[in-house]
Design a protein around this motif. Sequence first.
Motif, PDB file in Angstrom:
ATOM      1  N   SER A 207      55.757  48.349  51.553  1.00  0.00           N
ATOM      2  CA  SER A 207      56.216  47.156  50.838  1.00  0.00           C
ATOM      3  C   SER A 207      56.682  46.049  51.775  1.00  0.00           C
ATOM      4  CB  SER A 207      57.345  47.536  49.871  1.00  0.00           C
ATOM      5  OG  SER A 207      58.410  48.151  50.589  1.00  0.00           O
ATOM      6  N   LEU A 208      57.680  46.340  52.584  1.00  0.00           N
ATOM      7  CA  LEU A 208      58.290  45.294  53.401  1.00  0.00           C
ATOM      8  C   LEU A 208      57.565  45.051  54.717  1.00  0.00           C
ATOM      9  CD1 LEU A 208      62.084  46.088  52.888  1.00  0.00           C
ATOM     10  CD2 LEU A 208      60.678  44.406  51.707  1.00  0.00           C
ATOM     11  N   PRO A 210      54.319  45.028  55.654  1.00  0.00           N
ATOM     12  CA  PRO A 210      53.247  44.020  55.646  1.00  0.00           C
ATOM     13  C   PRO A 210      53.774  42.594  55.526  1.00  0.00           C
ATOM     14  CG  PRO A 210      52.675  45.863  54.235  1.00  0.00           C
ATOM     15  CD  PRO A 210      54.096  46.057  54.622  1.00  0.00           C
ATOM     16  N   SER A 211      54.834  42.418  54.735  1.00  0.00           N
ATOM     17  CA  SER A 211      55.417  41.079  54.601  1.00  0.00           C
ATOM     18  C   SER A 211      56.018  40.610  55.919  1.00  0.00           C
ATOM     19  CB  SER A 211      56.488  41.085  53.509  1.00  0.00           C
ATOM     20  OG  SER A 211      55.939  41.486  52.270  1.00  0.00           O
ATOM     21  N   ILE A 212      56.678  41.535  56.616  1.00  0.00           N
ATOM     22  CA  ILE A 212      57.269  41.182  57.910  1.00  0.00           C
ATOM     23  C   ILE A 212      56.181  40.827  58.914  1.00  0.00           C
ATOM     24  CG2 ILE A 212      58.609  42.071  59.853  1.00  0.00           C
ATOM     25  CD1 ILE A 212      60.194  43.741  57.850  1.00  0.00           C
ATOM     26  N   ARG A 213      55.112  41.622  58.928  1.00  0.00           N
ATOM     27  CA  ARG A 213      54.008  41.331  59.843  1.00  0.00           C
ATOM     28  C   ARG A 213      53.355  39.993  59.508  1.00  0.00           C
ATOM     29  NH1 ARG A 213      51.111  47.323  59.963  1.00  0.00           N
ATOM     30  NH2 ARG A 213      52.620  48.317  61.384  1.00  0.00           N
ATOM     31  N   ALA A 214      53.185  39.707  58.209  1.00  0.00           N
ATOM     32  CA  ALA A 214      52.592  38.429  57.813  1.00  0.00           C
ATOM     33  C   ALA A 214      53.488  37.266  58.216  1.00  0.00           C
ATOM     34  CB  ALA A 214      52.355  38.422  56.302  1.00  0.00           C
ATOM     35  N   TRP A 215      54.801  37.442  58.072  1.00  0.00           N
ATOM     36  CA  TRP A 215      55.737  36.384  58.458  1.00  0.00           C
ATOM     37  C   TRP A 215      55.692  36.135  59.962  1.00  0.00           C
ATOM     38  CZ3 TRP A 215      60.255  36.388  61.465  1.00  0.00           C
ATOM     39  CH2 TRP A 215      61.026  35.228  61.374  1.00  0.00           C
TER      40      TRP A 215
END
Length: 245
Positions: A207-208, A210-215
């Motif tokens: 969950s988190l 992928p979002s961190i990597r995208a950011w």
Amino acid sequence: MYIALCIAIGTIFFNAGYSYTAITARAACVAFIVAFLTFMSVGSFPSFIEDMKVFTMERQNGHYGVSAFVIGNTLSSSESLMMAIASMVSNFMVGSLIGAGIQGMFILVSGFYRLPDDLPDPVWRYPMFYIAFHPYAFQGMLENDFTGLTFENINGPTFPRVESDYILRELYQVTVSRSKWWNWTILLLMAVGYRTIFYLLIRFSESLLPSIRAWIAMKFRSRRRTAETSKITVRDQESPLKEDS
């Protein structure tokens, strides 16, 4: 290898007896079993990496979820710490080094190499001695081995024999108020705790992470575009100067 080690332990410590030196021999046997045989779990780290790769592919195909994988892995494997590390680190060498380092620190605070009261504060006594699983295994096995036994006095057979209570309390500073069954229960709860951490880490990575990597990737691209824009601006400013010259 495990069978060979067990045969070696059984033959070396066979018929240890009840002399005063047998106290050290029995404690050393327990310490070796608790330390080295658990440390061997580091060697199984590559299989955990492969399990995580298979799970990732199966998860992407929608065959089963995180809960089913954790339950199935728990039933098929007793190791918990290395599996939790495998969920965070996919590199074999890095994961093995991290696992070996954690296991090594847990072994050092087990209570055999330094007595619990002699461990330096604040890190090694509090909290390492209490969060490591080796002290509970070591003390529980000592209670199981020594309780009810007496050993020859170091001054000779004519002197009073050494009671097990003295050995546990004074020589190895075992918390005798906590029985071996309580130690076993604590180890079981630790295994459940590691599995819970394993489950949460997988959820976090799904969950988190992928979002961190995208950011992070977005920030990197933004900085790269800013740097390229600055270079273009500098070139545009330098062009008229070159034409005038």
